[in-house]
Design an enzyme around this catalytic site. Structure first.
Site, short mmCIF file in Angstrom:
data_model
loop_
_atom_site.label_atom_id
_atom_site.label_comp_id
_atom_site.label_asym_id
_atom_site.label_seq_id
_atom_site.Cartn_x
_atom_site.Cartn_y
_atom_site.Cartn_z
N PHE A 1 5.68 -4.09 10.20
CA PHE A 1 4.98 -2.82 10.30
C PHE A 1 4.45 -2.75 11.73
CE2 PHE A 1 1.36 0.07 9.88
CZ PHE A 1 1.98 1.12 9.24
N ASP B 1 0.37 -11.22 6.64
CA ASP B 1 -0.07 -9.86 6.32
C ASP B 1 0.34 -9.59 4.87
OD1 ASP B 1 -0.18 -7.11 5.83
OD2 ASP B 1 0.26 -6.60 7.91
N TYR C 1 -5.86 -0.38 -0.04
CA TYR C 1 -5.59 0.98 -0.54
C TYR C 1 -4.20 1.13 -1.15
CZ TYR C 1 -4.11 1.36 4.40
OH TYR C 1 -3.57 1.14 5.63
N LYS C 2 -3.43 0.07 -1.21
CA LYS C 2 -2.11 0.15 -1.83
C LYS C 2 -2.25 -0.35 -3.29
CE LYS C 2 0.06 -0.61 2.69
NZ LYS C 2 0.68 0.69 2.94
N ARG D 1 11.48 5.38 -0.12
CA ARG D 1 10.75 4.25 -0.70
C ARG D 1 10.18 4.64 -2.06
NH1 ARG D 1 6.30 1.44 2.92
NH2 ARG D 1 5.24 3.38 2.33
#
Lengths: 412, 412
Positions: free
Chosen positions: A144, A213, A238-239, A387
């Protein structure tokens, strides 16, 4: 993009396939021990939400918890809440609630700041913990982007050379020049799961430290930070942890490193005695050493409430359902979507798959827009990836079937 | 600590004094053009809240705004809110609402992260903007501790020598070795206001850049960043701006420096094209260059709502009331508190006074505990300071009188 295609017996959306897959989905949902946890979330009507790998759904208890923080804790108790409402200690308290989900014993995780800021702390901290004379920071070249940007800054500011490397070649690239390795547990684009135990072992065999990560794994599968002797890790909340938009991230500093952890962001919250207000800095012991400034309480306590959704949830069961969901979705895609219309870029082997399925296709942006208009919410990642995130606490097998079927209609 | 002392005509709490001061307070409140703005806040019953310089009171519109963010924007719109609810652009949009309060034209302020993190960006950024060959970072030796700790880290990581200096000697210490100067606009402990125009001018005359910490002035008095050609500034939003506990801080980068501003925290939000997800970093133009990671939306939008309290408020009128309130409080303290019981440490000259009054006394911690138990909420700063913050939007003259009178009773 017509629905009429269902009439064609040669069509991949054969009525028999459809009946079989829908019946299978119903049976799988009926047998799913996690299905009941969907009640712990508030989901919009009529929508299949497959973007929980970007923004998790709203846990049912959060609105009430936030209202209490605003009205009573802030509005009535005001400054007293720093003690009386447990605001001051929230970063470590909530860190200890995330800890079991990532395989960490208590006292090693603190919550606050963004993932990027925590990455900077972790990478600079790791560089300062590394053996003298080592000159390189290895970083996932497919990461990312923020991880690469922050790694470049951390390398620049600690005098290390940044060496981007494909994760499949990372182990071979680790040697006695390597100070620090930064890897993503799951690739955000492809959904590929990297081998955390083996890569951590390789880093240690080379005498390097490793930073993981966990943005795309915490809450989706077991991580085992302590069991695999990971050095440092960061992740967002937040995922799969459903903390809300931009909710605070966390940092894990293994207990054995805490005494020597030297943060580049030694804010007053990381001081041994913050309220002594001394001009000399003396770092706190334990996880609090990785704190920086005043914690963001509204978001922090929304996250704390969101973590109630994990009550009595076994992360191994989550992993089992995640794999079953992504397997089933791939099976439905194969049945419903015309051959050649999409390319599956997520690895099929379970050991290399996270909790999302990524499909490459021409015109992916337009396809996702159409999917969303039909109530299937995934997301698009440039240049050509669809996705679909599978969040086992609130996504079921019928959702997976409907999503694949709708995708098939679009290509029909 | 008896109330009976009111019977003693020689007592400083002379009934005539009391009647006079109470009548004056009532008249001042009646004449106060800002008095009506108190309705914009929800304050606890029966309490005089003089700690808004630590945690501002709850603006009346915030609970509804936060509930909408949670229920509708997150719960229903989910990921779509990044565009549809304006989440992505919130840091600059809210920065532009803070800008007029600190004398900044639009496009120079972005909101996010803590004050400490923003200080690190500002100080490292300033060090990188400084003329080559300069070796020193001057920092207020009496500063709020986090500023000193972060400055030490920024100096260490940019190769500068940290030079702590008393603000009264800062101008004299600036010379051709000085790269960067960091000062607090108001000293958190004493409430002393430093001369921003003169000290900024002195830094520039020495060829240095200056970074101002506005935590204790933004929302309390005019700052004039653009007018005085300040280089960079940071501040929190949970004191006089009432953003809520730990609400996001902000950073100001003067437009003339933005093109060369080189952030040590180049997270993906500061990229020219964040969603291109390119491995190469290319900084955004404008204020967004100082962003880092995903913005914390719940707290960010609570702050946005809180700023509605500033609608049609002239910051010059706020300053005028602030000085009138602190003058009146000092007058009441002189009338009610036995001579010698407290020492006023806040400067009496208006030009050197912020919006708080600090009183030094033995046993300050116990005195503040007693004040709070009697409904007067200020705070204590080690080792011996009572702090009383005056927030002109919701504190009135009768509050000031009651606070001083209660303090007098405690010493009576």
């Amino acid at each position: 993009m017509s629905d009429a295609i269902l009439q064609d017996p040669q069509d991949p959306q054969d009525p028999q396939d459809l009946q079989d897959l829908q019946a299978r989905a119903a049976r799988l949902d009926a047998e799913d021990p996690l299905a009941k946890h969907r009640e712990r979330f508030t989901l919009p009507e009529g929508v299949v939400y497959l973007d929980g790998n970007s923004l998790g759904a709203l846990p049912a208890g959060v609105p009430g918890a936030v209202a209490d923080v605003v009205h009573r804790q802030w509005g009535e108790l005001l400054i007293r809440s720093w003690d009386e409402s447990g605001w001051w200690t929230a970063p470590e308290r909530i860190g200890d609630r995330i800890a079991p989900l990532i395989g960490a014993a208590p006292g090693q995780v603190t919550v606050g700041d963004s993932t990027s800021v925590n990455l900077f702390k972790a990478l600079v901290g790791a560089a300062r913990l590394a053996a003298p004379g080592r000159t390189r920071m290895l970083v996932d070249a497919t990461t990312f982007p923020t991880d690469g940007y922050i790694a470049a800054s951390a390398a620049r500011m600690t005098g290390l050379d940044l060496v981007p490397v494909d994760p499949s070649e990372a182990a071979a690239a680790m040697d006695d020049r390597t100070a620090v390795v930064l890897l993503n547990h799951v690739d955000y684009r492809t959904g590929r799961l990297h081998d955390l135990p083996a890569l951590t072992g390789a880093a240690h065999a080379a005498g390097a430290l490793i930073v993981w990560d966990l943005c795309h794994t915490a809450g989706a599968l077991p991580v085992g930070l302590d069991a695999h002797a990971v050095d440092l890790a960061v992740g967002c909340t937040y995922k799969y942890l459903n903390g809300g938009p931009g909710s605070p991230a966390y940092i894990y500093v293994a207990e054995r490193h805490q005494g020597a952890f030297d943060s580049p962001l030694p804010g007053w919250n990381s001081h041994a005695e913050p309220f002594a207000m001394t001009p000399e800095y003396a770092p706190a012991q334990g996880a609090a050493r990785a704190r920086v400034g005043t914690p963001d309480i509204l978001s922090m306590l929304a996250l704390e409430s969101a973590l109630d959704a994990w009550e009595d949830v076994d992360i191994e069961a989550v992993r089992a359902k995640s794999l079953a969901l992504t397997d089933f979705f791939l099976e439905c895609v194969a049945a419903y979507v015309p051959a050649g219309a999409v390319e599956v870029v997520t690895p099929l082997e379970h050991a290399r798959r996270g909790s999302q399925v990524s499909l490459r296709t021409d015109g992916a942006r337009a396809v996702m827009t159409e999917l969303i208009s039909r109530g299937i919410v995934g997301d698009f990642r440039a240049p050509d990836v669809l996705r679909f995130g599978f969040t086992p606490l609130y996504v079921g097998f019928a959702d997976a079937e409907r999503a694949a079927r709708t995708l098939g209609h679009i290509f029909g």
